[in-house]
Enzyme design. Structure first.
Site, PDB file in Angstrom:
ATOM      1  N   SER A 159       0.839  -1.198   0.000  1.00  0.00           N
ATOM      2  CA  SER A 159       0.000   0.000   0.000  1.00  0.00           C
ATOM      3  C   SER A 159       0.875   1.250   0.000  1.00  0.00           C
ATOM      4  O   SER A 159       1.777   1.396   0.818  1.00  0.00           O
ATOM      5  CB  SER A 159      -0.897  -0.006   1.234  1.00  0.00           C
ATOM      6  OG  SER A 159      -1.659   1.174   1.295  1.00  0.00           O
ATOM      7  N   GLY A 160       0.572   2.169  -0.917  1.00  0.00           N
ATOM      8  CA  GLY A 160       1.321   3.414  -1.012  1.00  0.00           C
ATOM      9  C   GLY A 160       2.565   3.325  -1.847  1.00  0.00           C
ATOM     10  O   GLY A 160       3.345   4.290  -1.920  1.00  0.00           O
ATOM     11  N   THR A 164      -1.204   2.163  -8.388  1.00  0.00           N
ATOM     12  CA  THR A 164      -2.294   2.761  -9.169  1.00  0.00           C
ATOM     13  C   THR A 164      -1.758   3.762 -10.173  1.00  0.00           C
ATOM     14  O   THR A 164      -2.198   3.804 -11.337  1.00  0.00           O
ATOM     15  CB  THR A 164      -3.298   3.430  -8.219  1.00  0.00           C
ATOM     16  OG1 THR A 164      -3.780   2.472  -7.288  1.00  0.00           O
ATOM     17  CG2 THR A 164      -4.468   3.999  -8.996  1.00  0.00           C
ATOM     18  N   ASN A 210      -2.361   3.721   4.378  1.00  0.00           N
ATOM     19  CA  ASN A 210      -2.887   4.364   3.175  1.00  0.00           C
ATOM     20  C   ASN A 210      -4.304   4.837   3.467  1.00  0.00           C
ATOM     21  O   ASN A 210      -5.120   4.075   3.980  1.00  0.00           O
ATOM     22  CB  ASN A 210      -2.882   3.385   1.997  1.00  0.00           C
ATOM     23  CG  ASN A 210      -3.119   4.097   0.670  1.00  0.00           C
ATOM     24  OD1 ASN A 210      -3.395   5.279   0.638  1.00  0.00           O
ATOM     25  ND2 ASN A 210      -2.999   3.369  -0.418  1.00  0.00           N
ATOM     26  N   SER A 213      -6.885   2.903   0.489  1.00  0.00           N
ATOM     27  CA  SER A 213      -6.430   1.557   0.157  1.00  0.00           C
ATOM     28  C   SER A 213      -7.578   0.766  -0.458  1.00  0.00           C
ATOM     29  O   SER A 213      -8.675   0.682   0.104  1.00  0.00           O
ATOM     30  CB  SER A 213      -5.927   0.861   1.426  1.00  0.00           C
ATOM     31  OG  SER A 213      -5.571  -0.465   1.139  1.00  0.00           O
ATOM     32  N   SER A 214      -7.319   0.162  -1.620  1.00  0.00           N
ATOM     33  CA  SER A 214      -8.331  -0.656  -2.277  1.00  0.00           C
ATOM     34  C   SER A 214      -8.418  -2.000  -1.576  1.00  0.00           C
ATOM     35  O   SER A 214      -7.400  -2.622  -1.263  1.00  0.00           O
ATOM     36  CB  SER A 214      -7.991  -0.847  -3.760  1.00  0.00           C
ATOM     37  OG  SER A 214      -7.981   0.385  -4.428  1.00  0.00           O
ATOM     38  N   GLY A 438       0.687  -7.232  -2.842  1.00  0.00           N
ATOM     39  CA  GLY A 438       1.943  -7.936  -2.667  1.00  0.00           C
ATOM     40  C   GLY A 438       2.002  -8.651  -1.330  1.00  0.00           C
ATOM     41  O   GLY A 438       1.244  -8.377  -0.410  1.00  0.00           O
ATOM     42  N   GLU A 440       3.154  -9.726   2.316  1.00  0.00           N
ATOM     43  CA  GLU A 440       3.692  -9.065   3.496  1.00  0.00           C
ATOM     44  C   GLU A 440       3.613  -9.999   4.677  1.00  0.00           C
ATOM     45  O   GLU A 440       2.718 -10.833   4.771  1.00  0.00           O
ATOM     46  CB  GLU A 440       2.925  -7.779   3.835  1.00  0.00           C
ATOM     47  CG  GLU A 440       3.321  -6.609   2.976  1.00  0.00           C
ATOM     48  CD  GLU A 440       2.775  -5.305   3.533  1.00  0.00           C
ATOM     49  OE1 GLU A 440       2.107  -5.352   4.565  1.00  0.00           O
ATOM     50  OE2 GLU A 440       3.044  -4.270   2.925  1.00  0.00           O
TER      51      GLU A 440
END
Length: 1532
Positions: A159-160, A164, A210, A213-214, A438, A440
């Site tokens: 995230s971040g 996108t 984030n 965040s999606s 991804g 984590e």
């Protein structure tokens, strides 16, 4: 990765692990077997094992390399340092073979993404230009076109990390390469991007890392036709986090759409019965309700617009948000125990309200909704049994309903967006862009954050099922990635024709088998047991546990422990009852199974399906359509894990059919700020993103690859004879390959490979070669240093000897030279001293002489300047006195004139007044003559008396002188006689008779002298009294004479005005009668109320039988030649031209408005003043009225005030009522008339030529009725514009005055006493604002040449308003009536006084006198020791203008906020009260407030007297009209 420990020696540069920086470089300072001592760049010295260090490439560029396969040492610290070096110079993209690594810069870099950059990458070979997403997209597009195979670009990261944005860049480039033309509507890429706000609103939420965040994965397919143009697209989504709808943890938020709806417009909120998000259970589980920089209300509007764009109708939008509101209300339903055992019911009235509201929004039955939550239906083969559920089960059924409704709503949105974008089913090629989460892992696996938005850490109570699915996805993608990387390695080895058969490939298939292996089970419901036919994976065991009625997370964990206790990838954590750990490719992850079972269940409860399918809302019922398979069962179990596995399998099949390209997005820091690179964070992301695994695969073979030329250039010094032997050969690839082979054989390395263009080295061999190269370079450096040092020592010795020899010689030369120079300098100094002394003395004498001349000249100049200043001061005072006298007399005269005008309304009264005044004048004249005669007689008598007294005085003085002379002679005679007579001391002889005689005579003389002195004193007193009496009588006579002259002048003016009024009234009556007679004669049948052209009604006229008929006058030209009058049409066109010109700002000429002068000259030329009927005046009035509609602009209003007032002056001077111009003047018979004729016939200072020119410029004409009416209308407009400007100024000043009446708190008394200092302080700059307003308006009025008399009136009334407002504030507000406030207002009044002096009397007039009330009141406030002042001193000296009521109020309201002093004494207050009581009893009392008059304080005569006709001699008309043929008369 292998490291050659033998290559590590003293002086080598290596990388060492560091707890803070992950890896830190240093230099080896000591080697002790396997232990190495390293001095780090941070200053620390560490001892590490040789197997734990990595060599550092000293030849790598400081800015890094764009492809990390070019690194000499392909290991973790080398990769990390290369990324950091490039990130520091804003190079955020780096290749690792075909993989693109993108580091988020957290700042805009627009130069990297413009259209010019896309044109650069179009058609360029991969790797030819700098790394960029455009290069990846171009490579995918070229492979699709050339090979005819679909492509896929996989974008991943946490995230971040910028996934996108990278996806948008890829879409932009693909649309650039295969997009539609501009005329074909929105492109597919634009439509996909326009769907993002909708998907983000319903699929994105705030996590810890984030704010947007999606919570789902996304795969965008771009479909292409045969020509490479985009023909369609589709959006596929994966694993929406449904549990977030019901379960939140601090500080995260639920999906954005819930907060947007709560912040919607008020009518929407009331429509859905919503409120603050803190009142809803599904939103108040955290303390985060708002996002920094995000306005949910604006986002709601933007989402509605985006829905319109993607094709969602307004009715569907309302239904969507109705469902969202229903979910919120559904979450607020709480349950309590019912009357029956294990039953439940809504807890309270609030829960019942939310239940009914949810049913209303779902458009279903409230009772049915309650039953679906509080009861369950068990279906058997024969019947259905309805049973109650406990409150906990009811709450879980409520949450299940909310999750399934939201999930189906999201799926509906995705399907609708795909339908809106459109798909090409005939497309054979596609490029897919996968925006995926991804891998984590965390210290405590308690967070599930990001899907498309990435995985950011959030403090969720349990991390369970979603993290498990995410890591499963990454395991599958990692397997696909490993296969792709291995394939790329194989292709390169094949291309270089080297042996690679023994390279091992590490696979993670065992982990995938453990997770997703299928289990064949047979469920026998009648005997309640399971027969396991084959061992299954974790997902299969989870599905089995979900189907068993009494399974818990603990039984599920026990089944996992039994099945995988011997699996090398599975383990059970210590001290954990239900957790399990999986060894993933990127690290060990521990999962908690508390919510695994609940989150895996995806069945729809039959009661919920039936309830919502029967909804009256077609949208809601459409979300819950019953299929044939579902209709056979009331509640069908569906596993989310199994379904996600199928989706993942479909995705992998799609990716397998395409050529993959990889972009790994990296977030450099968790602060989301630029220029910060956190090594640990980046390294963890590289490991989770598979980059380090790709490097490991590469290192398993030949990690170091070098071209022949580069290898020979770098390591040729290890075997110079090899280079000498090959120097004569051709520099082709075969020669370089042979040289490389000989060099490696000379060095003695084994295991390397020689390809067609490159040398392939095993791991560690590059480090060994660099170590040997370092040894050779070190030995060579030692030899060079030895030779250089010996050479430098010899040169230094030679230079030292030469310098010593030169030093001795130079000292001898310097000694003799200094002696010679000192002697020469002494002689020169002596000579110079004599010259300087001579010159100084001469200069001092000259200066003294010059000073005397200057002093003498200064005295002369000062005397003349003082004389000049005294004369100027006297002249100024004299002029000021005269001006003041004139102003006062003019004021008194105007007052008398107003009174006379009031009295002049009745002609009879005026005539009587005239007769009375004539009698008074004759009587005063007779008295004056009598006084003159008396004064003459008195003067003659006085002269005679003076002569007599002077004669008597002279005689007395003569007698006194003679007597005095005789006395002196007598004394001298006696003195001489005494001297002649001998003195006999013994016998004194005294003549007593003589002495008595002399004494008597002396007494007589003294008496005579005293009588004469008394007579002289009496005479002088009489003379002085006579002089005083004569002066008083002379003054009375002069006053009487001036009064007579003034009365005569006023009488004459009154006579003329009476005559003008009588004549004007007569003409108006004649015009009215004539018009009425013509109307009756011409149209006897018409109505009598017909309106005439200038506003009068025909019904008001009377008969005109006795009206004399005068012949029509011939129309004459300026040359006195008769010609026919122009036609109405031509005159109408000329009037249009004139109005078009003057309606614009035509400026000024010689200080007079051009428009007014042009209008006057045109009207004079057209003889409009003498016309019986004309429309010119009405059109001019309409033009002026429309021109002054903008009342806010003072500049515009001042321009028209100047024009209208000037035009009114010209009309006043020019228009005379008809019949007066031809009348012969009557010779005056009265004394006043004769005196007036005498005054008129007196010589004037104006020359005859100037007078003639003035009369020609403004000449008098006989005015008809339209002209006189136009003059009255114009007067009204002048007064209106004047009032607008005055009111605008008052309005502008009113706000500032409200701030000026009270001193700021920060001011103390000592600051405010400095009268000029307040304007310099920004806090008390309000008075300066008033000065600025006054100056601004004065500048505007001056620039527009407004007559000074009007400017004086404006400022006089403005200052009156200031006086009233400030004075009323003092009287009505106690906080204003203080000592410090008095000092503050006094300072501001000083500024106004200074402004009046600077503006001069011409414009300011007597405005300063209008502030008398506030000046005296403020002066009283700032006086110290008020208790010592008496009432008489207050009324006579301090405040004479203020009445008793005003003084009493000020004294009672006063308080000292600085020194706490007292007000006036109680005796003074008591005296004021007594006087107030007496006044109220006698006159009824008067108000202590002032009156702010808004009347018009000037008349037409005031305006006429302020302007001179001579000023119009040189005025030029409008230049635009001078060129027009119809206005040629303006040239004359």
């Amino acid at each position: 990765m292998l490291v050659a420990s033998a290559a590590t020696g003293v002086g080598s540069l290596v990388w060492v692990e560091d707890p803070n920086e992950a890896w830190i470089d240093g230099e080896v300072v000591a080697v002790n077997g396997e232990d190495i001592t390293v001095l780090c760049t941070s200053g620390n010295t560490v001892v590490v094992r040789s197997s734990n260090v990595y060599p550092k490439d000293t030849d790598s560029p400081s800015c890094g390399v764009d492809d990390m396969t070019k690194l000499a040492y392909l290991h973790e610290p080398g990769v990390l340092q290369n990324l950091k070096s490039r990130y520091d110079i804003n190079e955020i993209y780096t290749y690792t073979g075909s993989i693109l690594i993108a580091v988020n810069p957290f700042q805009r870099l627009p130069h990297l993404y413009d259209s010019h950059m896309m044109a650069q990458y179009k058609g360029a070979a991969f790797g030819e230009l700098s790394p960029h997403p455009f290069a990846v997209a171009d490579a995918a597009y070229r492979l699709m076109i050339n090979d005819g195979k679909s492509q896929a670009i996989l974008v991943s990261g946490e995230s971040g990390a910028g996934k996108t944005e990278s996806t948008k860049l890829l879409m932009r480039y693909l649309a650039y390469m295969g997009g539609r033309s501009a005329g074909e509507g929105r492109s597919v890429e634009q439509q996909v991007l326009e769907s993002n706000p909708v998907l983000e609103a319903f699929g994105n939420a705030k996590t810890v890392r984030n704010n947007n965040s999606s919570r789902f994965g996304k795969f965008v397919e771009l479909q292409f036709d045969q020509s490479g143009r985009i023909s369609g697209a589709a959006v596929r989504t994966y694993l929406l986090e449904r549990s977030r709808v019901c379960q939140l943890s601090d500080p995260e938020r639920n999906y954005h759409c819930f907060y947007m709806l709560c912040a919607a417009p008020q009518e929407e909120v009331q429509k859905y019965k919503l409120g603050n998000p803190r009142t809803f259970h599904y939103l108040n589980q955290t303390n985060c309700y708002e996002l920094d920089g995000v306005d949910d209300a604006k986002e709601y509007i933007a989402t509605r617009k985006a829905m319109d764009t993607v094709g969602i109708s307004v009715q569907e939008q309302d239904a969507i948000f109705r469902v969202i509101a229903a979910i919120l209300h559904l979450g607020n339903i709480e349950f309590a125990k019912g009357k029956e055992i294990d039953s439940s019911t809504p807890k309270d009235e609030k829960s019942w309200f939310h239940l009914r509201t949810s049913a209303e929004l779902f458009m279903c039955d409230a009772k049915a909704l309650e039953d679906s939550l509080c009861k369950k239906v068990i279906t058997t083969r024969d019947e259905s049994i309805i049973t109650d559920v406990d409150p906990k089960t009811a709450a879980s059924r409520r949450d299940a309903l909310a999750k399934v409704v939201y999930s189906r709503l999201f799926d509906w949105l995705v399907d609708t967006i795909n339908i809106s974008i459109g798909q090409d089913k005939n497309s054979k090629y596609l490029i897919g862009v996968l925006d995926i989460y991804g891998f984590e892992s965390f210290k405590t696996n308690r967070c599930l954050t990001g899907m498309v938005g990435g995985l950011g850490c959030g403090f969720v109570v349990h991390i369970s099922f979603e993290q498990f699915c995410i890591n499963l996805t990454n395991e599958k993608l990692q397997q696909h990635f490993n296969q792709h990387v291995f394939k790329m390695e194989q292709e390169e080895y094949t291309r270089e024709e080297i042996n690679w058969s023994y390279i091992e490939f590490i696979d993670n298939q065992d982990i995938l088998d453990m997770i997703e292996k299928v289990e064949f089970i047979l469920l026998l419901l009648n005997i309640q047991f399971l027969f396991r036919d084959k061992r299954g994976g974790i997902i299969a065991l989870l599905d089995q546990a979900c189907m068993l009625p009494r399974s818990t997370h603990e039984t599920f964990a026990e089944s996992l422990y039994r099945e995988f206790k011997s699996h090398k990838r599975f383990s059970k954590p210590k001290l954990a009852r239900s957790d399990f750990t999986i060894c993933h490719y990127a690290g060990d992850v521990t999962y908690q199974t508390e919510l695994f079972l609940d989150k895996n269940k995806d069945y729809v409860i039959g009661e919920h399906q039936a309830l919502l399918n029967a909804s009256e809302c077609s949208f809601v019922s459409g979300l819950f359509l019953v299929s044939d398979e579902e209709s056979s069962k009331q509640s069908k179990f569906s596993s989310i894990g199994s379904r996600f596995k199928l989706q993942l399998q479909s995705l992998l099949e799609t990716l397998s059919s395409t050529e993959p390209h990889y972009i790994r997005c990296v977030k450099p820091n968790n602060l989301l700020k630029p220029a910060i690179f956190e090594n640990h964070n980046v390294l963890q992301q590289l490991r989770c993103g598979g980059v380090m695994e790709a490097i490991r695969i590469s290192c398993a073979g030949y990690p170091t690859k070098r071209l022949f030329g580069e290898f020979v250039h770098r390591f040729g010094i290890l075997a110079p004879e090899v280079l000498k032997g090959s120097s004569g050969e051709e520099a082709d690839s075969s020669g370089e390959a042979a040289a490389c082979k000989k060099l490696l054989e000379k060095v003695g390395l084994d295991g390397y490979q020689i390809g067609k263009t490159k040398v392939f080295l095993r791991a560690g061999q590059m480090a060994e070669l660099d170590a040997r190269r370092t040894e050779v370079l070190g030995r060579s450096a030692s030899i060079i240093q030895r030779k250089v040092r010996s050479y430098m020592a010899r040169e230094l010795t030679r230079h030292v000897y030469e310098s010593m020899r030169r030093e001795v010689a130079s000292r001898s030369i310097q000694k003799y030279l200094r002696m010679h120079l000192a002697s020469k300098a002494f002689r020169e100094i002596c000579s110079s001293a004599l010259c300087i002394q001579t010159g100084m003395r001469a200069m001092a004498a000259r200066n003294e002489l010059h000073h005397r001349w200057e002093t003498r000249a200064a005295i002369v100049i000062q005397s003349h300047s003082r004389k000049l200043l005294a004369r100027l001061e006297y002249t100024k005072l004299k002029k000021a006195a005269i001006t003041t006298q004139c102003a006062w007399r003019s004021k008194v005269a105007r007052g008398e004139l107003r009174k006379m005008k009031m009295a002049a309304r009745e002609t009879g009264a005026l005539q009587a007044a005239k007769n009375k005044l004539e009698k008074q004048v004759e009587e005063l004249t007779w008295r004056l003559q009598l006084e003159k005669r008396m004064r003459t007689d008195l003067e003659e008598a006085k002269i005679k008396e003076n002569k007599k007294l002077q004669t008597a005085l002279k005689e007395l003085q003569l007698q006194f002188k003679e007597t005095k002379d005789m006395l002196l002679k007598e004394k001298e005679v006696s003195k001489r006689a005494a001297e002649q007579v001998p003195v006999i001391q013994e016998i004194p002889v005294i003549d007593h008779e003589m002495m008595d005689k002399l004494s008597a005579e002396s007494e007589k003389l003294k008496a005579l002298v005293s009588s004469l002195e008394s007579k002289i004193v009496e005479t002088e007193k009489k003379y002085e009294e006579t002089n005083k009496l004569s002066e008083e009588r002379l003054k009375q006579a002069m006053d009487a004479e001036s009064l007579i002259v003034k009365l005569k002048t006023n009488m004459h003016t009154l006579q003329e005005k009476i005559s003008d009024m009588e004549t004007e009234n007569k003409i108006l009556r004649q015009q009215t009668l004539l018009t009425a007679s013509k109307g009756v004669a011409g149209h006897p049948s018409e109505s009598g109320n017909k309106v005439l052209q200038n506003g009068h009604h025909a019904s008001d006229t009377i008969r005109t039988n006795d009206l004399p008929h005068s012949p029509a006058k011939a129309y004459e030209t300026p040359d006195s030649k008769p010609r026919r009058p122009p036609s109405d049409r031509q005159q109408h066109e000329d009037v249009d031209t004139l109005m078009e010109c003057v309606v614009k700002d035509v400026g000024f000429s010689q200080g007079k408005p051009v428009a007014a002068f042009t209008i006057y000259k045109s009207l004079l030329h057209w003889r409009s003043f003498e016309a019986e009927r004309t429309s010119v005046f009405d059109r001019l009035i309409q033009m002026i009225g429309s021109a002054i509609e903008d009342q806010e602009s003072n500049d515009h209003m001042a321009y028209w005030l100047s024009n209208t007032s000037t035009l009114l002056f010209l009309l006043q001077k020019s228009l005379k009522p008809a019949g007066t111009a031809a009348a012969t003047p009557v010779k005056p018979t009265s004394l006043f008339g004769r005196m007036a004729m005498g005054f008129r016939s007196s010589p004037s200072t104006v020359s005859l030529a100037a007078a003639a020119a003035a009369l020609d410029t403004v000449r008098q004409v006989e005015a008809k009725y339209p002209a006189l009416l136009f003059k009255q209308q114009l007067t009204a407009y002048v007064e209106k514009i004047y009032g607008i400007i005055r009111d605008n100024l008052k309005k502008e000043l009113s706000s500032l005055l409200a701030l000026c009446i009270q001193a700021p708190r920060t001011y103390k008394g000592n600051v405010l006493r400095s009268g000029r200092s307040f304007g310099k302080d920004s806090q008390t700059n309000h008075w300066q604002g008033i000065i600025d307003c006054l100056n601004s308006l004065l500048t505007i009025l001056k620039e527009n040449f407004v007559p000074p008399v009007l400017i004086q009136k404006i400022y006089a009334q403005t200052f009156t308003s200031i006086n009233v407002q400030l004075f009323h504030s003092l009287l009505l507000r106690r906080e204003c009536c203080t000592f410090s406030n008095g000092e503050y207002v006094k300072s501001g009044l000083a500024e106004l006084e200074l402004w009046c002096c600077q503006a001069k009397e011409e414009y300011a007039g007597w405005a300063w006198d209008e502030l008398k009330h506030i000046r005296q009141a403020v002066g009283f406030l700032v006086i110290h020791q008020k208790y010592r002042i008496s009432y008489d001193e207050i009324t006579n000296d301090l405040c004479p203008i203020l009445n008793v009521q005003q003084l009493h109020r000020i004294c009672t309201l006063y308080w000292d906020d600085n020194y706490n002093t007292r007000s006036v004494s109680p005796e003074v207050i008591a005296s004021m009260r007594v006087l107030m009581t007496e006044e109220s009893s006698t006159s009824g009392g008067s108000s202590f407030l002032l009156d702010d008059s808004s009347s018009i304080p000037f008349s037409v005569d005031d305006l006429s007297n302020s302007i001179d006709i001579k000023d119009f001699l040189d005025v030029s008309p409008a230049p635009e009209l001078l060129e027009h043929h119809a206005f040629q008369f303006l040239h004359k």
